[in-house]
Design a protein around this motif. Structure first.
Motif, mmCIF file in Angstrom:
data_model
loop_
_atom_site.group_PDB
_atom_site.id
_atom_site.type_symbol
_atom_site.label_atom_id
_atom_site.label_comp_id
_atom_site.label_asym_id
_atom_site.label_seq_id
_atom_site.Cartn_x
_atom_site.Cartn_y
_atom_site.Cartn_z
ATOM 1 N N LYS A 192 0.846 -1.186 0.000
ATOM 2 C CA LYS A 192 0.000 0.000 0.000
ATOM 3 C C LYS A 192 0.881 1.235 0.000
ATOM 4 O O LYS A 192 1.808 1.333 0.817
ATOM 5 C CB LYS A 192 -0.911 -0.006 1.220
ATOM 6 N N THR A 239 6.807 2.304 -6.540
ATOM 7 C CA THR A 239 7.015 3.614 -5.906
ATOM 8 C C THR A 239 7.909 4.502 -6.753
ATOM 9 O O THR A 239 7.650 5.696 -6.907
ATOM 10 C CB THR A 239 7.633 3.430 -4.509
ATOM 11 N N SER A 295 2.491 4.808 0.621
ATOM 12 C CA SER A 295 2.542 5.593 1.850
ATOM 13 C C SER A 295 1.601 6.790 1.765
ATOM 14 O O SER A 295 1.189 7.198 0.672
ATOM 15 C CB SER A 295 3.972 6.069 2.097
ATOM 16 N N LYS A 296 1.283 7.304 2.890
ATOM 17 C CA LYS A 296 0.389 8.464 2.945
ATOM 18 C C LYS A 296 1.011 9.652 2.218
ATOM 19 O O LYS A 296 0.322 10.403 1.507
ATOM 20 C CB LYS A 296 0.095 8.817 4.394
ATOM 21 N N ALA A 297 2.318 9.831 2.352
ATOM 22 C CA ALA A 297 3.001 10.947 1.692
ATOM 23 C C ALA A 297 2.897 10.823 0.179
ATOM 24 O O ALA A 297 2.664 11.813 -0.535
ATOM 25 C CB ALA A 297 4.462 10.999 2.128
ATOM 26 N N ARG A 348 0.552 9.230 -1.491
ATOM 27 C CA ARG A 348 -0.838 9.486 -1.895
ATOM 28 C C ARG A 348 -1.116 10.979 -1.960
ATOM 29 O O ARG A 348 -1.777 11.465 -2.881
ATOM 30 C CB ARG A 348 -1.803 8.798 -0.923
ATOM 31 N N VAL A 349 -0.618 11.711 -0.990
ATOM 32 C CA VAL A 349 -0.802 13.175 -0.989
ATOM 33 C C VAL A 349 -0.121 13.794 -2.201
ATOM 34 O O VAL A 349 -0.685 14.654 -2.886
ATOM 35 C CB VAL A 349 -0.269 13.787 0.316
ATOM 36 N N TRP A 404 -2.162 13.129 -5.352
ATOM 37 C CA TRP A 404 -3.337 14.008 -5.459
ATOM 38 C C TRP A 404 -2.926 15.428 -5.857
ATOM 39 O O TRP A 404 -3.539 16.040 -6.736
ATOM 40 C CB TRP A 404 -4.101 14.030 -4.133
ATOM 41 N N ARG A 447 -2.407 0.616 -7.887
ATOM 42 C CA ARG A 447 -1.685 0.058 -6.747
ATOM 43 C C ARG A 447 -0.462 -0.728 -7.190
ATOM 44 O O ARG A 447 0.511 -0.861 -6.439
ATOM 45 C CB ARG A 447 -2.602 -0.829 -5.931
#
Length: 640
Positions: free
Chosen positions: A13, A76, A15-17, A19-20, A23, A72
């Motif tokens: 999955k 990376t 990372s949150k960073a 994904r930000v 976006w 997905r």
């Protein structure tokens, strides 16, 4: 027993960073694409097919990148590359949209009704928004750009308003009070602080103070620049202001063109289908384009949009011909029917130049474009200079026109001042005005190459700003857009050819000067050839430029920079007015073959707006306040 398949490992999955970042990158890319499409659509020069293809491509590109960012299974490192690509493409789209917006602003300058407000900006924003973009009755046909320039001597190396902070600035409020105040306000809005503003009585004292280092910069309304040029002599440097200074800033506003300067177009029905003729007039002054002055450049551009043929026809500035006042009798006055040099027609307005050339070549001119010294300087500097090639034997050590460094054999990189001097030079050449025409054509071609070079990506905004004050035209803005739409929709391959009329030197009476002057008697054969070539283009035929018009080796020589005279045998059949100012009864005599002959001193033409005739030049320096205008006598209107 069958082997157990190894279980597939689910993709990690993100990372949150990441994904930000995905976006943010996606939204930035989408915003850039939307902005680019909006500006491209608003410009109204691209065809529906072009906009549709561009929109479909950008949408597909956006979908692919966003899919890759949020898939997905995308690794990376690949997502990181897509983020970088999204930011890069979004930035390019924003830059492209901004360039298109600058182009639209340029169109608004030539197509909307600008009001002469002095808020420190170019017109009023709300007014520009409420007026129609394509106001065909207005634009450069009814408005003239007025510029107030801030100059600083090159020794101080002050190149932006902020560098003037705390310095002494010279002004002449009585010349253009509102424009000067607005120019100072604009300087302050761009970073100038705590400057000491000094006031002077006239433009001469203003420039004297700059040269004497009493001030480091001056604010000069450009409509008064021509008076400096006229007053220049061996005792002052008024004619070298742009040579000795840097332009720190320029404030621009618009005013109505005076009635005696208006010149209506004779437009064609469909400029993308119908052939047309444009007269390009280059005035020998600085500053405001619509001021009446002599014409240094007289060129016709004959365009056939169907056949993609372009013919450039140049006339010598000193061509001797009768003046015609059909286009604007208010400006022309008593000059109708008088024989004079073509260059002097400009002091009676551009309409007089147009109708005079029309009658001389027996053609119709549809549109006019007017430029001046400031135009060339600003545009050449905006593109970063131009490269011109000087053939062997055409080197010039120092230009007579403004005293700047000359050119050497081979490739020369010229800034605006030197490009102007190169385009104006004629005294250094045996072929005189004919060589000057060749130089002018080379400058135009070099300028076109610079405009189409990759450096335009950086210089584009500066070039548009320079163009906004570089020319004035009576061509409706809608037709200008139609021409650009034709270019960007089909990218036609234009066949550009040129032809220059020539003539023999002589001395004839000048109506504007009221005295004899050196003129060019254009050969009748050249006039007939020019007319035929123009008709060929208008009728859809390919013009066949005669071999005789090509440069001959005999003409490619340079005079030592003294008053030498071309001793070559003059060709026959120059056009002569019958018994007009010629003591030989209309028979051509080469003055260079007359031992006792002395060429007359060229004086300034009489201002057509007055009945005063200068008796003698004023020897006093205008900057001292002594002397100045010289002695004048009133003469009856019938004697003009």
């Amino acid at each position: 027993m069958p082997k157990k398949r190894p279980s597939r490992r689910k993709p990690a999955k993100p990372s949150k960073a990441m994904r930000v970042l995905a976006w943010v990158a996606s939204l930035f890319l989408a915003g850039g694409f939307v902005y680019l499409m909006f500006e491209a659509f608003s410009l109204d020069v691209f065809s529906t097919i072009q906009l549709s293809v561009l929109g479909a491509f950008l949408l597909l590109l956006l979908v692919v990148i966003v899919w890759g960012l949020f898939r997905r299974r995308t690794k990376t490192w690949a997502k990181s590359l897509l983020v970088i690509l999204s930011v890069a493409l979004g930035s390019v789209s924003v830059l492209g949209g901004w360039y298109i917006q600058q182009t639209a602003d340029f169109f608004s300058i030539i197509g909307t009704r600008h009001t002469a407000n002095h808020s420190g900006k170019d017109g009023d924003d709300s007014d520009s928004q409420t007026n129609a973009i394509l106001d065909d009755a207005a634009g450069l046909g009814e408005k003239m750009a007025v510029t107030v320039t801030t100059y600083s001597t090159k020794g101080y190396d002050l190149k932006d308003p902020a560098s003037l902070s705390g310095k002494r600035i010279g002004t002449v409020p009585t010349l253009d009070e509102e424009g000067t105040k607005a120019a100072l306000a604009q300087l302050e809005s761009k970073g100038m602080k705590d400057a000491e503003i000094l006031e002077f009585a006239d433009q001469y004292q203003l420039v004297d103070a700059l040269y004497a280092d009493n001030v480091v910069a001056v604010v000069l309304p450009e409509q008064f620049h021509s008076s400096l040029l006229d007053a220049a002599n061996d005792y002052n440097r008024y004619g070298a202001l742009t040579t000795l200074t840097n332009t720190v800033d320029q404030y621009l506003y618009y005013e109505d063109i005076p009635e005696d300067m208006k010149n209506e177009a004779d437009p064609v029905a469909d400029i993308t289908q119908d052939p047309f003729v444009v007269m390009i007039s280059g005035s020998d002054n600085y500053g405001t384009l619509m001021s009446k002055s002599r014409t240094d450049v007289n060129m016709l551009a004959v365009v056939n949009p169907k056949t993609h043929e372009v013919l450039l026809v140049s006339l010598p500035r000193d061509s001797y011909m009768p003046f015609s006042c059909r286009k604007n009798e208010t400006a022309c006055g008593y000059a109708a029917g008088q024989y004079d040099k073509l260059t002097h027609s400009g002091i009676y307005g551009i309409g007089t130049t147009e109708s005079t050339i029309e009658d001389f070549l027996n053609i119709e001119i549809n549109y006019t474009v007017q430029v001046n010294f400031s135009s060339l300087i600003n545009v050449v500097d905006a593109v970063g200079g131009i490269d011109i090639t000087v053939e062997p034997g055409l080197e010039v050590e120092r230009f007579y026109a403004n005293g700047t460094e000359g050119v050497h054999e081979g490739v020369n990189h010229l800034d605006g001042e030197r490009a102007l001097a190169f385009a104006r030079e004629r005294h250094a050449y045996l072929d005189g005005d004919n060589q000057r025409i060749r130089n002018q054509q080379q400058v135009m071609k070099a300028l076109m190459r610079s405009v189409m070079s990759p450096s335009m990506l950086v210089n584009y905004p500066k070039v548009l700003t320079a163009l906004s004050t570089a020319f004035t035209t009576n061509m409706p803005s809608s037709q200008i857009r139609d021409l650009i739409r034709l270019e960007v929709s089909s990218f036609p391959s234009w066949n550009i050819q040129s032809y220059a009329l020539t003539g023999a030197s002589d001395t004839q009476m000048s109506a504007a000067l009221g005295a004899a002057a050196s003129v060019t008697l254009v050969y009748e054969e050249d006039v007939n050839t020019a007319h035929s070539l123009i008709e060929d283009v208008l009728e859809g035929r390919v013009p066949q430029i005669p071999a005789e018009s090509e440069d001959s080796e005999d003409s490619k020589h340079v005079l030592n920079q003294t008053n030498q005279t071309n001793q070559t045998e003059p060709p026959i059949d120059p056009i002569l007015p019958p018994d007009y100012g010629n003591e030989n009864g209309g028979v051509y005599v080469d003055p260079s073959q007359t031992p006792s002959y002395t060429y007359p001193v060229q004086e300034e033409p009489i201002d057509p707006g007055t009945t005063e005739v200068p008796i003698e030049p004023a020897p006093a320096d205008p900057g001292t306040g002594e002397g100045g205008e010289g002695a004048f006598n009133e003469i009856p209107s019938g004697d003009q």
